[in-house]
Scaffold this motif. Structure first.
Motif, PDB file in Angstrom:
ATOM      1  N   GLN A 245       0.824  -1.208   0.000  1.00  0.00           N
ATOM      2  CA  GLN A 245       0.000   0.000   0.000  1.00  0.00           C
ATOM      3  C   GLN A 245       0.858   1.259   0.000  1.00  0.00           C
ATOM      4  O   GLN A 245       0.509   2.262  -0.635  1.00  0.00           O
ATOM      5  N   LEU A 246       1.980   1.216   0.711  1.00  0.00           N
ATOM      6  CA  LEU A 246       2.878   2.374   0.696  1.00  0.00           C
ATOM      7  C   LEU A 246       3.447   2.607  -0.704  1.00  0.00           C
ATOM      8  O   LEU A 246       3.604   3.746  -1.139  1.00  0.00           O
ATOM      9  N   LYS A 247       3.748   1.502  -1.413  1.00  0.00           N
ATOM     10  CA  LYS A 247       4.238   1.630  -2.787  1.00  0.00           C
ATOM     11  C   LYS A 247       3.173   2.222  -3.703  1.00  0.00           C
ATOM     12  O   LYS A 247       3.492   2.894  -4.684  1.00  0.00           O
ATOM     13  N   MET A 248       1.901   1.952  -3.374  1.00  0.00           N
ATOM     14  CA  MET A 248       0.799   2.469  -4.188  1.00  0.00           C
ATOM     15  C   MET A 248       0.399   3.887  -3.774  1.00  0.00           C
ATOM     16  O   MET A 248      -0.587   4.433  -4.276  1.00  0.00           O
ATOM     17  N   GLY A 249       1.131   4.480  -2.809  1.00  0.00           N
ATOM     18  CA  GLY A 249       0.841   5.837  -2.386  1.00  0.00           C
ATOM     19  C   GLY A 249      -0.228   5.939  -1.322  1.00  0.00           C
ATOM     20  O   GLY A 249      -0.752   7.029  -1.071  1.00  0.00           O
ATOM     21  N   ILE A 250      -0.565   4.830  -0.678  1.00  0.00           N
ATOM     22  CA  ILE A 250      -1.550   4.843   0.416  1.00  0.00           C
ATOM     23  C   ILE A 250      -0.772   4.960   1.721  1.00  0.00           C
ATOM     24  O   ILE A 250      -0.113   4.014   2.164  1.00  0.00           O
TER      25      ILE A 250
ATOM     26  N   LEU B 259       0.658  -8.172  -4.069  1.00  0.00           N
ATOM     27  CA  LEU B 259      -0.398  -7.354  -3.461  1.00  0.00           C
ATOM     28  C   LEU B 259      -0.449  -5.971  -4.096  1.00  0.00           C
ATOM     29  O   LEU B 259      -1.530  -5.386  -4.234  1.00  0.00           O
ATOM     30  N   ALA B 260       0.715  -5.440  -4.509  1.00  0.00           N
ATOM     31  CA  ALA B 260       0.731  -4.147  -5.194  1.00  0.00           C
ATOM     32  C   ALA B 260       0.070  -4.226  -6.559  1.00  0.00           C
ATOM     33  O   ALA B 260      -0.353  -3.207  -7.116  1.00  0.00           O
ATOM     34  N   MET B 261      -0.038  -5.444  -7.120  1.00  0.00           N
ATOM     35  CA  MET B 261      -0.727  -5.643  -8.391  1.00  0.00           C
ATOM     36  C   MET B 261      -2.245  -5.702  -8.214  1.00  0.00           C
ATOM     37  O   MET B 261      -2.975  -5.835  -9.203  1.00  0.00           O
TER      38      MET B 261
END
Length: 456
Positions: free
Chosen positions: A176-181, A374-376
């Protein structure tokens, strides 16, 4: 260097060296060698104390020794033996009834003890001689006992799900951090317990359906009807006496988690206390037994946490060598996108199950691939259940399937190793079939967590 580190660790583990020392020692050796060529910054090792402290201070992992304690107490209190003899007497008059009793008892033991070794050994000692005496196929009997013993890996409360839940929670937050959350959610052990319930029961149903099909196709593999009629009749009072203690314990532990009354750690403490009460009521609790239980609990717990520490060292070095970026690039360029990446991970985990233990795969492989998957956009509960079922096959796949070792150790001359290996093949295929079913209908794993917790 990162790929070489992973390959060397797998090779050293296959040679039989201790897992925790192999993970940590090999990683540190590679870190030192890589630093000589300027490919690793040794200052990264300064992060190790914080990582190790985080492992030892993890509240979720405190459930591990408590669940282990509960399982060992129930093993020593002869709950499994009473269940087996009672169910054998109840179903033994039916053709194939003894196999169905093995499945039923294995399901209850999985939901109460969750210890594969104890279940397989108990089943092997108690039911295998009876099955062979009544003319059941040695291959089918051995395969059914081994497969049933592994149900503790997927049916909650499962130690494997507790360990996997902690790893996936960290991976989900990273994704989620990688996705900007920047206010990430987490996936709890309770989510995995709820998600595993339907697939676990479905797996038992598939075992039963396969047995029924074999009864129709090869009836001679299940003994002769007249040989099964000599089973002593049993009263419903005896059945209830055998069933009520484990059923009540399952309800207290699993029910308190699913309905949000207690955390997994709190429920595990309730289970440990309840197991002691059952042992006391049955007259099996004494100072000697309690000492054996505590010693076994400490050994298993120390083994798990030492592997965790070794895996933390490996993970830090692997990332420092650029391994995480390498895996991310591999998955990004994978044909088929997220489906291709998921298929590759499932294949790799299945193949690694032939040579590595589920704990090693959980702590070494899953932290590397889960954040990327999970980032996918994959559902964390569904991913966790898929991995758990895949890891379950590692107990049945030679040459290092632990369920095979446990049964081989207690079977003596009753069955050969070849018969055990042939017997587990259909059950490995059934577990892979369940993976296919879950991939087509993810709601089998995500529906119950959504109903209970309002989220997948």
């Amino acid at each position: 260097m990162a790929l070489a580190l992973f390959a060397v660790i797998c090779l050293v583990l296959m040679l039989g060296y201790p897992v925790a020392l192999t993970l940590g020692g090999t990683a540190l050796l590679f870190a030192f060698i890589a630093s000589l060529f300027g490919e690793f910054d040794l200052s990264l090792l300064g992060l190790l104390p914080n990582r190790i402290y985080g492992v030892l201070n993890n509240g979720i992992l405190m459930a591990v020794p408590l669940f282990v304690f509960m399982g060992v107490v129930l093993e020593k209190s002869r709950v499994a033996e009473q269940l087996l003899t009672t169910m054998a007497a109840l179903f033994g008059r039916l053709r194939g009834g003894l196999i169905f009793s093995v499945f039923f008892v294995g399901m209850l033991l999985a939901a109460s003890t969750g210890i594969v070794g104890a279940t397989v050994v108990t089943m092997g000692l108690m039911s295998l001689p009876t099955l062979l005496k009544r003319g059941y196929s040695p291959e089918f009997s051995a395969g059914a006992i081994c497969a049933t013993g592994t149900l503790g890996q997927i049916i909650p409360p499962s130690i494997a799900l507790v360990l996997l839940g902690d790893v996936l929670s960290n991976a989900y937050q990273q994704a989620q951090l990688k996705m900007g959350i920047f206010n990430p959610k987490s996936v709890s052990v309770g989510d995995l317990f709820a998600g595993a319930l339907i697939p676990g029961l479905l797996l038992v149903l598939l075992y039963v359906l396969y047995t029924a099909l074999m009864l129709w196709w090869r009836p001679n593999a299940f003994g002769k009807t007249e040989e099964a009629t000599g089973v002593e009749p049993i009263s419903w009072g005896q059945v209830l006496t055998a069933l009520l203690p484990p059923m009540l314990l399952i309800f207290l532990v699993l029910g308190s988690i699913l309905f949000g009354i207690a955390t997994p750690t709190e429920a595990a403490s309730v289970g440990a206390g309840g197991a002691l009460v059952i042992a006391l009521i049955k007259g099996q609790l004494c100072r000697r037994v309690l000492g054996e239980v505590m010693q076994a609990t400490v050994k298993i717990t120390c083994m798990v946490f030492l592997i965790l520490i070794g895996a933390s060292v490996f993970s830090l070095v692997f990332r420092g060598l650029g391994g995480e970026e390498l895996i991310h690039q591999l998955f990004s360029n994978m044909p088929g996108g997220v489906i291709g990446a998921m298929a590759l991970v499932m294949l790799v985990i299945f193949l690694l199950g032939f040579i590595l233990d589920f704990i090693e795969i959980t702590f070494v492989v899953v932290p590397l691939v889960a954040p990327i998957l999970l980032a996918m956009g994959l559902d964390p509960v569904w991913l966790g259940i898929m991995i758990a079922i895949n890891l379950q096959t590692s107990f049945l796949t030679p040459p290092f399937g632990f369920a095979l070792f446990y049964l081989r150790g207690v079977a003596g001359q009753m069955v050969s190793s070849a018969q055990i290996y042939r017997g587990v093949v259909p059950f490995v295929a059934i577990q892979l079939l369940l993976l296919l079913v879950l991939s087509l209908w993810p709601a089998l794993a995500t529906w119950l967590p959504e109903v209970i917790y309002g989220q997948g």
